[in-house]
Design a protein around this motif. Sequence first.
Motif, mmCIF file in Angstrom:
data_model
loop_
_atom_site.group_PDB
_atom_site.id
_atom_site.type_symbol
_atom_site.label_atom_id
_atom_site.label_comp_id
_atom_site.label_asym_id
_atom_site.label_seq_id
_atom_site.Cartn_x
_atom_site.Cartn_y
_atom_site.Cartn_z
ATOM 1 N N PRO A 96 32.230 -9.507 -37.368
ATOM 2 C CA PRO A 96 31.309 -10.469 -37.980
ATOM 3 C C PRO A 96 29.917 -9.850 -38.171
ATOM 4 N N SER A 119 27.031 -11.142 -38.058
ATOM 5 C CA SER A 119 26.009 -11.557 -37.097
ATOM 6 C C SER A 119 26.157 -10.798 -35.776
ATOM 7 N N ASP A 159 27.048 -7.573 -35.381
ATOM 8 C CA ASP A 159 26.413 -6.258 -35.492
ATOM 9 C C ASP A 159 24.896 -6.394 -35.572
ATOM 10 N N HIS A 218 31.172 -11.243 -30.025
ATOM 11 C CA HIS A 218 32.313 -11.565 -30.900
ATOM 12 C C HIS A 218 33.154 -12.689 -30.300
ATOM 13 N N LEU A 254 31.367 -15.910 -30.781
ATOM 14 C CA LEU A 254 31.490 -16.380 -32.161
ATOM 15 C C LEU A 254 32.878 -16.976 -32.398
#
Lengths: 448, 510, 125
Positions: free
Chosen positions: A82, A84, A86, A339, A342
């Motif tokens: 995703p 966001s 990184d 991750h 998320l």
Amino acid sequence: MRYLPLSEPQRREMLGAIGAASVDELFRDLPKSALASAKFDLPNTASEIEVERSLSIMAAKNLNCGAAPSFLGAGNYRHHTPASMDYLIQRGEFLTAYTPYQPEISQGTLQAIFEFQTQVALITGMEIANASMYDGATACAEAVAMACRITKRTSALVSGNVHPHYRDTTETTMKFLDVAVECLAPDPAGIEDLIGRISPEHACVVVQTPGFFGHLKNYAVLAEACHKAGALLVVCVTEPVSLGAITPPGHIGADIVVGEGQSLAGPMSFGGPGVGLFATREKFLRQMPGRLCGETTDEDGRRGWVLTLSTREQHIRREKATSNICTNSGLIALAFSTHMTLLGEAGFTRLAELNHAMAVTLAEKVEKLPGVKILSSTFFNEFAVLLPKKAEGVVEALAKRRILGGVPASRFYPTYPELANVLLLTATETNTAADIDTLVGALKEVLA
Amino acid sequence: MTIPTTASGNRGLQLEQGLIFEQNTPGMSGVDLPAVPKVADRLGDMKSTKNIGLPGMSEPDVVRHYTRLSQKNYSIDSGFYPLGSCTMKHNPRLNEKMARLPGFADIHPFQPVSTIQGALELIDTCAHWLKTLTGMTAVAMSPAAGAHGELCGLMCIKSAHEANGQGHRKTILVPESAHGTNPATAALCGYAVESIPANAEGRVDVAALRAHLRPEIAAVMITNPNTCGLFERDCIAIAEAVHEAGAYFYMDGANYNAIVARLRIADLGVDAMHINLHKTFSTPHGGGGPGAGPTVLSAKLAPFAPVPMVIKVGEGFDVEEHAGHGTATQSYGRMKGYHGQFGVFVRAVSYMMAMGGDGLKQASGDAVLNANYLLARLSEELTPAFEGPCMHEAVFDDRFLKGTGVTTLDIAKALIDEGVHPPTMYFPLVVHGALLMEPTETESKATLDGFIASLLHLARKAKSGTAEAEFKAAPMLSPRRRLDETKAARKPILRWLPSSDSNGTRQAAE
Amino acid sequence: MSETRFTKDHEWIKIEGKIGTVGITQFAQSQLGDIVFVEVPAAGKAVKSGGEAAVVESVKAASEVYSPVSGTVKEGNAALPDAPETVNQDPEGAGWFFKIEMSDAKELEGLMDKAAYDKYLAELA
């Protein structure tokens, strides 16, 4: 040089404050003979644009997986990252901080570690987890060393379904500690008998799920047999996404669960850096290697976090420490955790379902090819197939067509002719139905 | 002035943030995924039937969560971080950009070798720089961090001794001022550890070392520059004595950044040394890692290096992945998965190329200049532990605090309120109440002057004898005040649990 | 009739017949600071004089507790693992670590009495 803020006048002014005539004078303790012989045939300072140019040329010599249908696994998996995630791990406050030794100004890293420890414990079904190890292979070696400390025994039994790099790393590490590591032969058919091999000398039995050749085995009976023999069961997980679909090792009796978090933590990056996951039972806490973050309160009674139980670690216990590890994989652990956050329960289980469904779709097409047999009756997102030809040649032929069509078992087992035709194939959410058709079509031609 | 109490618990930009588990919206996800094709599953009896217990959050809430957490961290990007022995230098963003090139980031360790020639070239380039800078024969690229590199070096040493019929050598000599990783690594390699004392100058006592050398000694591990920030002037004599006794000289390269591009460690008689790419070569520390610890080796140890090894074949590259085969017949084995910390190598090469040989020499010069500037200016109020010049770090003891009731820890915590990350405290152990400061070369004179002003102010305040209580209360202005480490260790809470009263429900911020 | 002896590693042993009760001294606990973890030996464990018998840890330090005498452990202080702070509060009383049946009473001769230990502490300061 853009990274160096001192100007020449400032350097002179500082030398004046020090009372030295030159910078070289500050190096007067270095042996003159070594200073005299020092010649370095290296390029000089380069601008950002020049560095970018050189490295881009080097990078372009690689066939990256996004530029070709790719079905590679064997412990390293390509998943979508995703945007966001990184972004968040590149925030300077995470990226450029040190190990959180000053808790008052490191609460961000510490809370993230606490959340990571909890996530790892939840997905593995274990009670506690540490703040990370280097990677899955070194975590596996540490688990065997820990089992030896707990049981006061000096041998281990390793399944033929354990990743060969985990096995090799464990064997290498343990031989220096005079621990005998008994490794069973590679087991693509998933038929080895571990229970019959357990002896009262074994500190632990090491297995992997999903196995290196893809199998999903229920190790509950093995766990009982281990415990009966006074040994621990160590379970390796090289593909943590699988834990969104299968029963976690902790629920079938594992004592230590180790794994590689890379698949959820960003790019494959040629296999490193990864992040070693390490989870165990609370009763083994004191024998656990690696950092731990714990909850406490500050002077105003507000909840906060600190590194704790450090007396297990090298900076305090020195030669009696549970491990020599210091730097671990903090940022990759943060990527893993971000991750997972998320995804959440719904996203994580759906990601696992999607991976499995893509792999089953691939398997259904591959097994229809003439002379091809799938060896893994159960699997998650990776399975082993027996080809009518040598797998290495098949993979090379596919690469010529710009398809990264799996990993040949011979890459790991060059001395096992019976594995020459075995190919490991993986499908993840990054593969499309069209990718699968491309691979199957090309395989058909290459195998013809 | 007292800090006002707010209803939210927030203090302006200091925002309180609960755990992700306390922000759970069941069924929510911050990732939308494509539809799952309908298939007959092949999970067998391992198909999961239970909930995992992960919280659900939307993307904006997750971004806010981690952004707020990040704001509770101190970092090099935000300020001066003179943490001795840790080399907190600027981390160029170019390195990050390069590591994210798809040709480096999006490649798999088991692609056919013909499709990863650029990756092998990158590893070879990194190896070339390290070998050229150190003058050593070979470099093992796979160690994951400094301690792992130490292990690599000792494993090579043990393998070499065994191959030469010297397997009876079972003890490693380590100075008492060493990092804890040295003895811990020796133990992990199956060795006993013997401590050698330092002299009053803060260096290895060569006579004491000689007295310890005997046929059971396998190697000597010496950090150079040492943990007191001093160069071991006698290192060539040490190497000769060690070799005469049939042992190997392991130099711990934790402080290599002080001497990089100034001398070649091969010329010091070193047999093995690890290099922390996350220190000397600017790759980010990431809140505790990842690092990389490539280990350079002398000709005597090179044959025992671990796999994998990149090898040049004509114009291209190949990789030997199996110990006992090809170019790795004497290799002691494998110590990590895949090809080492590749992403860290990319960042380090990006830095090496940017700096160049000349820039690296300037960097070690400026690092040493900055440290000596701190040593000189701070000596006005603080008590240096050793006579200068120092190398890249300056160490002070706590004599200047004698009788004040203020401790090294209190000074460190007061520095937090000054907006500075405290130096390393109470290390090296051989210095009483040590404050170990490593400014690095990437700090400007203005930053150093600001730090000096803060620290001199604190030292004077401590000596005034009137501020003990104020020091004990510091820090007052950080996101948290001093945390109760005793409580954390006595009844460890190492994870969130849904039912526990202490942490299961979202706490109202105070 | 009981008497207490001390070691240079700051353990005390209180002797009642063949049984000695072992702990760490007031000085040792003050040096360690807040004690967060204690591991005591199980009954039946054979220990040697000067051998490692128990573990005591603060947040930043870990120490072995050495047995002042050889013998067989009769009892570890079961209350300590759950309440390690007892060692801080009452090191030479309720904070005892273990009771040992001595195998060689002569070993006591090599230990310090209270006066000698106090003198030893004064020299350390």
